[in-house]
Design an enzyme around this catalytic site. Sequence first.
Site, short mmCIF file in Angstrom:
data_model
loop_
_atom_site.label_atom_id
_atom_site.label_comp_id
_atom_site.label_asym_id
_atom_site.label_seq_id
_atom_site.Cartn_x
_atom_site.Cartn_y
_atom_site.Cartn_z
N ASP A 1 1.24 -1.28 0.37
CA ASP A 1 0.13 0.27 -0.11
C ASP A 1 0.36 0.89 0.34
OD1 ASP A 1 -2.11 1.48 0.22
OD2 ASP A 1 -1.42 1.96 2.69
N ASP B 1 -0.17 4.95 1.26
CA ASP B 1 0.15 6.11 2.71
C ASP B 1 -0.18 5.36 3.57
OD1 ASP B 1 -0.74 8.36 3.22
OD2 ASP B 1 -3.04 8.39 3.44
N SER C 1 -14.37 8.87 0.54
CA SER C 1 -13.96 9.27 1.79
C SER C 1 -15.57 10.68 1.85
CB SER C 1 -12.96 9.96 1.77
OG SER C 1 -11.67 8.58 1.61
N VAL D 1 -5.42 3.43 -3.75
CA VAL D 1 -6.53 3.42 -4.41
C VAL D 1 -5.87 5.11 -4.53
CG1 VAL D 1 -7.65 1.90 -2.94
CG2 VAL D 1 -7.85 4.03 -1.98
N LYS E 1 -10.76 -1.49 -2.07
CA LYS E 1 -10.94 -2.06 -0.88
C LYS E 1 -11.42 -2.38 0.53
CE LYS E 1 -6.27 -1.03 -1.07
NZ LYS E 1 -5.12 0.14 -0.76
P1 B16 Z 1 -6.81 10.40 -3.70
P2 B16 Z 1 -3.39 4.69 0.08
C1 B16 Z 1 -5.12 6.44 -0.31
O1 B16 Z 1 -4.12 6.03 0.16
C2 B16 Z 1 -5.48 6.77 1.52
O2 B16 Z 1 -4.98 6.44 2.07
C3 B16 Z 1 -6.71 7.73 1.53
O3 B16 Z 1 -7.45 8.32 2.24
C4 B16 Z 1 -7.58 8.12 0.09
O4 B16 Z 1 -8.59 8.72 0.10
C5 B16 Z 1 -7.50 7.77 -1.12
O5 B16 Z 1 -5.62 6.81 -1.35
C6 B16 Z 1 -7.17 7.70 -2.54
O6 B16 Z 1 -6.43 9.30 -2.59
O7 B16 Z 1 -7.69 11.14 -3.40
O8 B16 Z 1 -5.14 10.52 -3.87
O9 B16 Z 1 -7.30 9.63 -4.70
O10 B16 Z 1 -3.73 3.65 1.47
O11 B16 Z 1 -4.39 3.77 -0.87
O12 B16 Z 1 -1.84 4.39 -0.37
MG MG Z 2 -2.98 3.24 3.38
#
Ligand code: B16
Ligand code: MG
Length: 227
Positions: free
Chosen positions: A9, A11, A52, A117, A147
Amino acid sequence: MQPDAVIFDLDGVITDTAHLHFVAWRQVAADIGINIDETFNQQLKGISRMGSLERILTFGGKDGQFSAAEKAALAARKNACYVDSLHSLTPQAVLPGIAELLPALREASIGIGLASVSLNAPAILRALGLADAFDFCADAARLTRSKPDPEIFLAACAGLGVRPERCIGVEDAQAGIDAINACGMIAVGIGASLNGAQLRLDDTAQLTWPRLHALWNQQRRATARCQ
Ligand code: B16
Ligand code: MG
């Protein structure tokens, strides 16, 4: 014995952009009269951008009050604010241990995949100086399910040309651990309060190739005993 690939992953595992996501969402939420705090933000880890926004609207009691076009505009505003903040991201923001782990995996001829994601993942990897560190990055824009559905990890396996049961997945979110388990990979969880990981570590500094290798052999022995 060793795995064919390790799939990460982004973030919370490679770097920590959760606070930057939070600051951007806090601004957009405040503009529509919803106050969110860091505790609530924990619920957004690993959740897609629109997912989100839906959670924020539910939290603020504003479900159903915005049209699809208005929600798209709110998400675009949040993203503009978030992308702007990514200018502060440098290779110094790579989490502890990761800069050592990635070359160690390559040295051992283990595939390295990304299952984030985030639609901003390619820009984040470039800012971190890691654009060439991954053999395959699953494209979040092609996903139809978030996920804990295993789709993104299966896409990473397919891109790497490996079977999921021959891989380890590393995640910091419960939805991600559930996705890894759903496709039969071995799950490593980073952080507290994660259920279902075969190995849980407090932070990425503990995430080393010898540790992953030992986990792999231990799990394979356990599987062999059950057969
Ligand atoms: P974006 P990961 C996720 O990253 C983040 O944890 C989540 O907070 C965020 O909303 C999501 O990516 C989408 O990000 O707006 O940049 O498309 O943990 O899947 O690496
Ligand atoms: Mg993450």
